[in-house]
Design a protein around this motif. Structure first.
Motif, mmCIF file in Angstrom:
data_model
loop_
_atom_site.group_PDB
_atom_site.id
_atom_site.type_symbol
_atom_site.label_atom_id
_atom_site.label_comp_id
_atom_site.label_asym_id
_atom_site.label_seq_id
_atom_site.Cartn_x
_atom_site.Cartn_y
_atom_site.Cartn_z
ATOM 1 N N TYR A 155 1.017 -1.246 -0.064
ATOM 2 C CA TYR A 155 -0.020 0.109 -0.094
ATOM 3 C C TYR A 155 0.838 1.305 0.047
ATOM 4 O O TYR A 155 0.269 2.405 0.239
ATOM 5 C CB TYR A 155 -0.972 -0.098 1.092
ATOM 6 N N ALA A 156 2.270 1.238 -0.090
ATOM 7 C CA ALA A 156 2.940 2.345 -0.254
ATOM 8 C C ALA A 156 2.617 3.244 -1.279
ATOM 9 O O ALA A 156 2.628 4.726 -1.234
ATOM 10 C CB ALA A 156 4.536 2.017 -0.532
ATOM 11 N N ASN A 157 1.888 2.620 -2.629
ATOM 12 C CA ASN A 157 1.557 3.338 -3.571
ATOM 13 C C ASN A 157 0.170 3.367 -3.710
ATOM 14 O O ASN A 157 -0.369 3.438 -4.863
ATOM 15 C CB ASN A 157 2.323 3.046 -4.791
ATOM 16 N N CYS A 158 -0.836 3.355 -2.531
ATOM 17 C CA CYS A 158 -1.987 3.036 -2.530
ATOM 18 C C CYS A 158 -2.957 4.044 -3.231
ATOM 19 O O CYS A 158 -4.093 4.193 -3.423
ATOM 20 C CB CYS A 158 -2.684 2.703 -1.236
ATOM 21 N N ASN A 159 -2.216 5.173 -3.402
ATOM 22 C CA ASN A 159 -2.853 6.213 -4.443
ATOM 23 C C ASN A 159 -3.075 6.047 -5.922
ATOM 24 O O ASN A 159 -3.429 6.745 -6.466
ATOM 25 C CB ASN A 159 -2.131 7.515 -4.255
ATOM 26 N N ARG A 160 -2.391 4.842 -6.291
ATOM 27 C CA ARG A 160 -2.558 4.332 -7.615
ATOM 28 C C ARG A 160 -3.277 2.900 -7.662
ATOM 29 O O ARG A 160 -3.580 2.439 -6.595
ATOM 30 C CB ARG A 160 -1.104 3.855 -8.226
ATOM 31 N N ILE A 192 -0.015 20.747 8.907
ATOM 32 C CA ILE A 192 0.416 20.563 7.498
ATOM 33 C C ILE A 192 0.199 19.043 6.858
ATOM 34 O O ILE A 192 0.466 18.702 5.598
ATOM 35 C CB ILE A 192 1.621 21.206 6.848
ATOM 36 N N THR A 193 -0.032 18.072 7.835
ATOM 37 C CA THR A 193 0.205 16.713 7.713
ATOM 38 C C THR A 193 -0.898 16.287 6.296
ATOM 39 O O THR A 193 -0.344 15.757 5.430
ATOM 40 C CB THR A 193 -0.015 15.764 8.679
ATOM 41 N N PRO A 194 -2.012 16.759 6.308
ATOM 42 C CA PRO A 194 -2.907 16.102 5.476
ATOM 43 C C PRO A 194 -2.610 16.954 3.935
ATOM 44 O O PRO A 194 -2.544 16.189 2.854
ATOM 45 C CB PRO A 194 -4.159 17.159 5.902
ATOM 46 N N ARG A 195 -1.895 18.029 3.996
ATOM 47 C CA ARG A 195 -1.637 18.738 2.734
ATOM 48 C C ARG A 195 -0.264 17.873 2.305
ATOM 49 O O ARG A 195 -0.187 17.725 0.811
ATOM 50 C CB ARG A 195 -1.148 20.005 2.801
ATOM 51 N N LEU A 196 0.542 17.427 3.074
ATOM 52 C CA LEU A 196 1.671 16.677 2.569
ATOM 53 C C LEU A 196 1.390 15.352 2.169
ATOM 54 O O LEU A 196 1.924 15.053 0.856
ATOM 55 C CB LEU A 196 2.779 16.747 3.759
ATOM 56 N N ILE A 197 0.594 14.504 2.831
ATOM 57 C CA ILE A 197 0.402 13.063 2.461
ATOM 58 C C ILE A 197 -0.798 13.134 1.330
ATOM 59 O O ILE A 197 -0.658 11.902 0.562
ATOM 60 C CB ILE A 197 -0.215 12.310 3.480
ATOM 61 N N GLY A 198 -1.477 14.168 1.001
ATOM 62 C CA GLY A 198 -2.188 14.103 -0.513
ATOM 63 C C GLY A 198 -3.105 13.159 -0.245
ATOM 64 O O GLY A 198 -3.891 12.901 0.481
ATOM 65 N N ASP A 199 -3.025 12.412 -1.654
ATOM 66 C CA ASP A 199 -3.909 11.411 -1.862
ATOM 67 C C ASP A 199 -3.603 10.011 -1.282
ATOM 68 O O ASP A 199 -4.393 8.984 -1.550
ATOM 69 C CB ASP A 199 -4.214 11.039 -3.257
ATOM 70 N N ARG A 200 -2.668 10.070 -0.254
ATOM 71 C CA ARG A 200 -2.648 9.015 0.525
ATOM 72 C C ARG A 200 -3.270 8.937 1.893
ATOM 73 O O ARG A 200 -3.574 10.133 2.240
ATOM 74 C CB ARG A 200 -1.002 8.457 0.829
ATOM 75 N N PRO A 201 -3.800 7.849 2.323
ATOM 76 C CA PRO A 201 -4.786 7.922 3.468
ATOM 77 C C PRO A 201 -3.932 8.325 4.973
ATOM 78 O O PRO A 201 -4.729 8.674 5.751
ATOM 79 C CB PRO A 201 -5.572 6.609 3.546
#
Ligand SMILES: CCCCCCCC/C=C\CCCCCCCC(=O)SCCNC(=O)CCNC(=O)[C@H](O)C(C)(C)COP(=O)(O)OP(=O)(O)OC[C@H]1O[C@@H](n2cnc3c(N)ncnc32)[C@H](O)[C@@H]1OP(=O)(O)O
Ligand SMILES: NC(=O)C1=CN([C@@H]2O[C@H](COP(=O)(O)OP(=O)(O)OC[C@H]3O[C@@H](n4cnc5c(N)ncnc54)[C@H](OP(=O)(O)O)[C@@H]3O)[C@@H](O)[C@H]2O)C=CC1
Length: 423
Positions: A155-160, A192-201
Motif C-alpha cells: 500500500y506504499a503506492n495506494c494512491n494508484r 500541514i500533514t494532510p496537505r503533505l500526504i495528499g492522496d494517501r490515507p
C-alpha cells in the motif's frame, strides 16, 4: 547453484524488527529451515520496563519457537541481541557493536517500522525513513554484505490503482522534507500533514513510499531487494496454522466481531481482501534474500507479495467465514452473539452504528453504573470506531498488483521450486 537452505549455512544475518509480528516468524523460520545459519543478530530496544535481554528471553519462550526448541534446545545461542533504538542517531548502536556487525554480517532484513496509521508524521518519518537511511549507511560499512532486503508494503503506492513492481517517484524529496520538518514544532507539522500526504490515507503509507525511494538511492552501492506484502495475517502452515499475536489490520476487526461487539462495518463486499499469511511472506523474504545475494540483479527488484491476482478472496466472503467460524467456536465472555454485516452504504452503516453499537453500549454502561461499576462499553466502541475508520479506506476499494518478479522467482530459471519455502 546453492539452494536456499545451503545459501544461509554459515551466514550471519542482521534483522531489525525481530520482536515484531513478522520479525519473530522470520527468526523462527531461519532457525528451523536453515539450522546451519551461523548467527542471527537482532536489533532490540528495551521497552515497557523490560531490558533488551529480558525481552529476547521472553520472546524465545513463546509457543512460536516450540518446534525449534524441541529440535535444538540451545537454539538461543544463535540469537545475538544488539541494543538499538532506531529513532536515535546512529541507531544508538555502540561503536563496539558497529564494529562487530561491520565485520560479520552477510545479509540484512529490515523489518522494523511503525505500522500505526495514526502516527504523527515526524515520528513516522523518523522511524520509517530516517532509521532506514541510517541502516543503509551501516550496511555500507559491512565488509561481507551480500544483500539488503527491505520490507515495504503493497500500500506504499495506494494512491494508484495499478501497481507495478517498480519504485515510483516519491511524493516529495525525502531529504527536503526531513530538513523542513526539523525546525517545525509538532503543532505545525500536524496542521500541514494532510496537505503533505495528499492522496494517501495516512502517514504510514506516505513514509513507507519515501523509504522505498531512500533504499533505491543506494542501489549502486548495495545489492537490494524490496518486498511489498499486502495485509499480513495469521500463519497458513508454519510453524503451525493460525499463529498471530496482534490486533493489526483485520485481525482486531475479526476479534471485535467474534466478541459480538462489532455488528456493522463499511466495506465493499465485492472488493478483493488482499490477505497474505505471515509464513508465506517470510518464505518469500528468505527466497528474495537468497536470490538477491546469489544472482545479484543489476537493479533493485521489487516483489509485490499479494494474493488477490492469484487467489482472490472478497470482503463479503470474509464476513461469512468470520461469523460462521465464531458461531462454531464462540469466544469466551462475548458481549453478544456474533452477527456482523458489511455494507458499502454510508447512511445504512451510520444507522446500524446507532442501533447496534451505540444504543446497546449506552444500556450496558447504564447497567454498569447501576451496579456501582465504571462504565466502559462506550469507550470501547469509540476506540473501535476510530480503528475501523482508519481501515475503511483499505476495505472499500480494489487494487491491482503486478507480481511478475514473484512468478520469475518461482518458475523462472532460478525457480526455487518451493520446497520448504512455499509461496
Ligand atoms: C465481520 C468481519 C468483517 C471483516 C471486515 C474487515 C475489514 C478490515 C479492513 C481492512 C484491513 C486493511 C488493513 C490494511 C493494512 C495495510 C497493510 C500494512 O501495510 S501494515 C499493517 C497496517 N497497520 C495496522 O494495521 C495498524 C492499524 N492500527 C493502528 O493504527 C492503531 O492500532 C489504531 C489507530 C487503530 C488504534 O490505536 P489505539 O491507540 O486506539 O490502540 P492500540 O495502541 O493499537 O491498542 C489498543 C489496546 O490493545 C492492546 N493490545 C494490542 N495488541 C495486543 C495484543 N496482542 N494482546 C493484548 N493486548 C493488545 C494495546 O496494548 C492497547 O491496550 P492499552 O490501551 O495500552 O491498555
Ligand atoms: N503487518 C502487516 O499487515 C504488514 C506489515 N508490513 C511491513 O512489515 C514490517 C513488519 O511489520 P510487523 O511485524 O507487522 O510490525 P510490528 O509492529 O509487529 O513490528 C515492528 C517492529 O519494529 C520494531 N521497532 C519499532 N520501533 C522501533 C524503534 N524505535 N527502535 C527499535 N525497534 C523498533 C518493533 O520493536 P518493539 O518490539 O521494540 O516495538 C518491532 O520489532 C514493517 O516494515 C511493515 O511496514 C507490510 C505490509 C503489511
Amino acid at each position: 547453484m546453492a539452494s536456499i537452505t545451503e545459501y544461509y549455512a554459515g551466514k550471519s544475518v542482521l534483522i531489525t524488527g525481530a520482536t515484531g509480528f513478522m520479525g519473530k516468524v522470520l527468526v523462527e523460520k531461519l532457525l528451523w529451515s536453515c539450522p546451519d545459519v551461523k548467527a542471527l543478530y537482532i536489533l532490540v530496544r528495551p521497552k515497557a520496563g523490560q531490558s533488551m535481554e529480558q525481552r529476547v528471553s521472553h520472546m524465545m519462550k513463546c509457543k512460536l519457537f516450540d518446534r525449534v526448541r524441541e529440535a535444538n534446545p540451545d537454539f538461543h545461542k544463535k540469537i545475538i541481541p544488539i541494543s538499538s533504538e532506531l529513532t536515535q542517531p546512529g541507531l544508538s548502536i555502540s561503536p563496539e557493536d558497529v564494529e562487530k556487525l561491520s565485520a560479520c554480517i552477510n545479509i540484512v532484513f529490515h523489518c522494523a517500522a511503525t505500522i500505526r496509521f495514526d502516527e504523527p508524521l515526524k515520528h513516522a518519518l523518523q522511524l520509517n525513513v530516517i532509521a532506514t537511511q541510517e541502516l543503509l549507511s551501516l550496511a555500507q560499512r559491512m565488509h561481507h554484505l551480500e544483500a539488503f532486503i527491505h520490507i515495504s508494503t503493497a500500500y506504499a503506492n495506494c494512491n494508484r490503482k495499478h501497481i507495478d513492481e517498480v519504485i515510483y517517484p516519491p511524493p516529495v524529496e525525502p531529504k527536503k522534507l526531513i530538513e523542513s520538518l526539523e525546525w517545525m514544532d509538532d503543532g505545525i507539522v500536524q496542521d500541514i500533514t494532510p496537505r503533505l500526504i495528499g492522496d494517501r490515507p495516512n502517514t504510514y503509507t506516505y513514509t513507507k513510499a519515501l523509504a522505498e525511494y531512500v533504499v533505491q538511492q543506494e542501489q549502486d552501492k548495495l545489492n537490494i531487494g524490496i518486498i511489498r506484502p499486502s495485509i499480513v495475517g495469521a500463519s497458513w502452515q508454519e510453524p503451525f496454522p493460525g499463529w498471530i499475536d496482534n490486533f493489526n489490520g483485520p485481525s482486531g476487526v475479526f476479534i471485535a466481531a467474534g466478541k459480538g461487539i462489532l455488528r456493522t462495518m463499511r466495506a465493499n463486499n465485492d472488493a478483493v481482501a488482499d490477505l497474505i499469511p505471515v509464513d508465506v511472506v517470510v518464505n518469500l523474504t528468505l527466497a528474495v534474500g537468497w536470490y538477491t545475494a546469489v544472482h545479484r540483479p543489476k537493479t533493485t527488484l521489487v516483489y509485490n507479495c499479494t494474493s488477490g491476482g492469484i487467489n482472490p478472496f472478497h470482503w463479503g466472503e470474509i464476513e461469512h467465514h468470520v461469523i460462521s467460524s465464531f458461531k462454531r467456536n464462540p469466544l469466551e465472555q462475548a458481549f453478544r452473539r456474533p452477527n456482523a454485516n458489511i455494507t458499502s452504504n454510508y447512511l445504512i452503516n451510520q444507522y446500524w452504528i446507532l442501533v447496534s453499537h451505540k444504543f446497546p453500549a449506552l444500556i450496558y454502561d447504564l447497567f454498569l453504573r447501576l451496579c456501582g461499576q465504571k462504565p466502559q462499553m462506550m469507550r470501547i466502541f469509540n476506540r473501535l470506531h476510530k480503528a475501523i475508520g482508519l481501515l475503511e479506506y483499505f476495505s472499500s476499494q480494489d487494487w491491482e498488483w503486478n507480481s511478475d518478479n514473484i512468478s520469475m522467482l518461482m518458475t523462472g530459471p532460478a525457480g526455487y521450486k518451493g520446497a520448504h519455502y512455499s509461496i
